[in-house]
Design an enzyme around this catalytic site. Structure first.
Site, PDB file in Angstrom:
ATOM      1  N   ARG A 224     -18.470   7.171 -29.791  1.00 34.60           N
ATOM      2  CA  ARG A 224     -18.166   5.659 -30.383  1.00 34.60           C
ATOM      3  C   ARG A 224     -18.692   4.909 -29.701  1.00 34.60           C
ATOM      4  O   ARG A 224     -19.328   4.594 -28.551  1.00 34.60           O
ATOM      5  CB  ARG A 224     -16.474   5.825 -30.066  1.00 34.60           C
ATOM      6  CG  ARG A 224     -15.698   6.603 -30.663  1.00 34.60           C
ATOM      7  CD  ARG A 224     -15.515   6.113 -32.332  1.00 34.60           C
ATOM      8  NE  ARG A 224     -14.595   6.819 -32.868  1.00 34.60           N
ATOM      9  CZ  ARG A 224     -14.879   7.766 -33.819  1.00 34.60           C
ATOM     10  NH1 ARG A 224     -16.080   8.164 -34.122  1.00 34.60           N
ATOM     11  NH2 ARG A 224     -13.934   8.538 -34.442  1.00 34.60           N
ATOM     12  N   HIS A 271     -23.162   6.753 -38.888  1.00 34.96           N
ATOM     13  CA  HIS A 271     -21.894   7.135 -38.554  1.00 34.96           C
ATOM     14  C   HIS A 271     -21.944   8.530 -39.676  1.00 34.96           C
ATOM     15  O   HIS A 271     -21.038   8.775 -40.273  1.00 34.96           O
ATOM     16  CB  HIS A 271     -20.677   6.221 -39.050  1.00 34.96           C
ATOM     17  CG  HIS A 271     -19.366   6.987 -38.103  1.00 34.96           C
ATOM     18  ND1 HIS A 271     -18.558   6.442 -37.555  1.00 34.96           N
ATOM     19  CD2 HIS A 271     -19.264   8.344 -37.986  1.00 34.96           C
ATOM     20  CE1 HIS A 271     -17.757   7.080 -37.048  1.00 34.96           C
ATOM     21  NE2 HIS A 271     -18.025   8.258 -37.250  1.00 34.96           N
TER      22      HIS A 271
END
Ligand code: NAP
Length: 308
Positions: A224, A271
């Site tokens: 993250r 991502h």
């Protein structure tokens, strides 16, 4: 009696998931109405993603569990209206994807592939060390971190792990706590961050901890964005840090004018490290509903206090 299962993971995912979910429900012999709209008080299970329009769970009075299609739950775990069990996604397809991403990017840096891809002039013969001579720190030894650690070990990388709780018997040196983090970062030439975003892990790689890495070290972050302090990372990259390969960011999509976009020592991927795969994930969802109906414990239930 037939169950009502609400697919509330967003309309964009419905075409991809509908057929795999129906097939998985049939295989698990679940009698269920799989729908994208229903009266909240009639819903037994919610298949969810944090981008869902459903943010208030109060009216879902009959709902027995919320089954998240994402591995990460930081955008839902603190929702005060969510009182039902929350299960996160552990999907063999997602894990496979993450292993491929991590191994690929570790090998890129280990072998110094960029020099040749970008056409280094001359004939300077710099032979890379063997993987056994390359220390990799795996921050996070959960589903994804451990699978990646094992794949790297199979290639002979010298992998050391770090997690919240002490671990033994995993076949690799495991560390925990602040001293453990220092030890694991101290000797690491490549660091992979596969931690969840929680209050404890936010900014875990700050200026002080980044300074524990040896010069030239590389960070690969598919965990993250908030695990690493942006400013500290940029400062370290303007100094001794070798490279950062980043898949996740505090703000996504990463703004065009963010310094990561243009830094010569940063690789940005959008991502894409590991997506949930509909066919394998549908089976996990079906198994959890089967368990719910049989009174068995759910798989991958999130611990709200821990945040993951
Ligand atoms: P997981 O199975 O829950 O494992 C999490 C690991 O992090 C565990 O080893 C845990 O330690 C460790 N950890 C948690 N808090 C910690 C702390 N304060 N200090 C040290 N270690 C800590 O999660 P996972 O399935 O491996 O997924 C990890 C993360 O990957 C997800 O949360 C998500 O953010 C990210 N992800 C990214 C993508 C992508 O495409 N980029 C895709 C999927 C997932 P313990 O073992 O001691 O509990």
């Amino acid at each position: 009696m037939s169950l009502t299962v609400l697919f509330a993971a967003g309309p964009g995912l419905w075409p991809e998931y509908e057929a795999p979910l129906r097939a998985a429900f049939a295989k698990a012999r679940l009698s269920a109405h799989l729908v994208t709209e229903a009266a909240p008080e009639a819903v037994d299970y919610i298949i969810y993603a944090p981008i869902s329009p459903v943010q208030d769970f109060t009216p879902f009075t009959r709902c027995k569990a919320v089954l998240n299609l994402w591995a990460g739950v930081e955008r839902i775990v603190g929702n005060p209206t969510l009182t039902q069990p929350l299960c996160r996604m552990v999907d063999p397809g997602l894990t496979e994807g993450m292993v491929e991403y991590v191994v690929g990017h570790v090998l890129r840096h280990h072998l110094g592939m960029d020099r040749f891809i970008h056409g280094a002039p001359g004939w300077e013969q710099v032979v890379p060390p063997l993987a056994r001579e390359r220390r990799v720190a795996m921050l996070g030894l959960g589903e994804l971190g451990l699978a990646c650690a094992r794949a790297l070990q199979a290639l002979n990388f010298d992998v050391q792990g770090w997690s919240r709780t002490p671990k033994t018997g995993l076949g690799l040196p495991c560390h925990h706590g602040e001293e453990g983090l220092r030890a694991v970062l101290n000797g690491a030439q490549i660091v992979v961050t596969l931690l969840p975003r929680t209050a404890e892990t936010e900014n875990i790689l700050n200026a002080s901890r980044l300074s524990w890495l040896p010069p030239g070290a590389v960070i690969i972050n598919p965990g993250r964005g908030a695990l690493i302090e942006d400013e500290a990372l940029l400062a370290a990259l303007d100094g001794p840090l070798g490279h950062a390969t980043l898949d996740v960011f505090r703000v996504e999509p990463l703004p065009e004018d963010h310094p990561f976009r243009h830094h010569p020592r940063v690789t940005v991927t959008p991502h894409i490290a590991a997506d949930t795969r509909a066919i394998t994930a549908a089976e996990v969802v079906a198994e959890n509903i089967r368990r719910g109906e049989a009174g068995e414990p759910f798989l991958h239930q999130v611990d709200r206090a821990r945040g993951y």
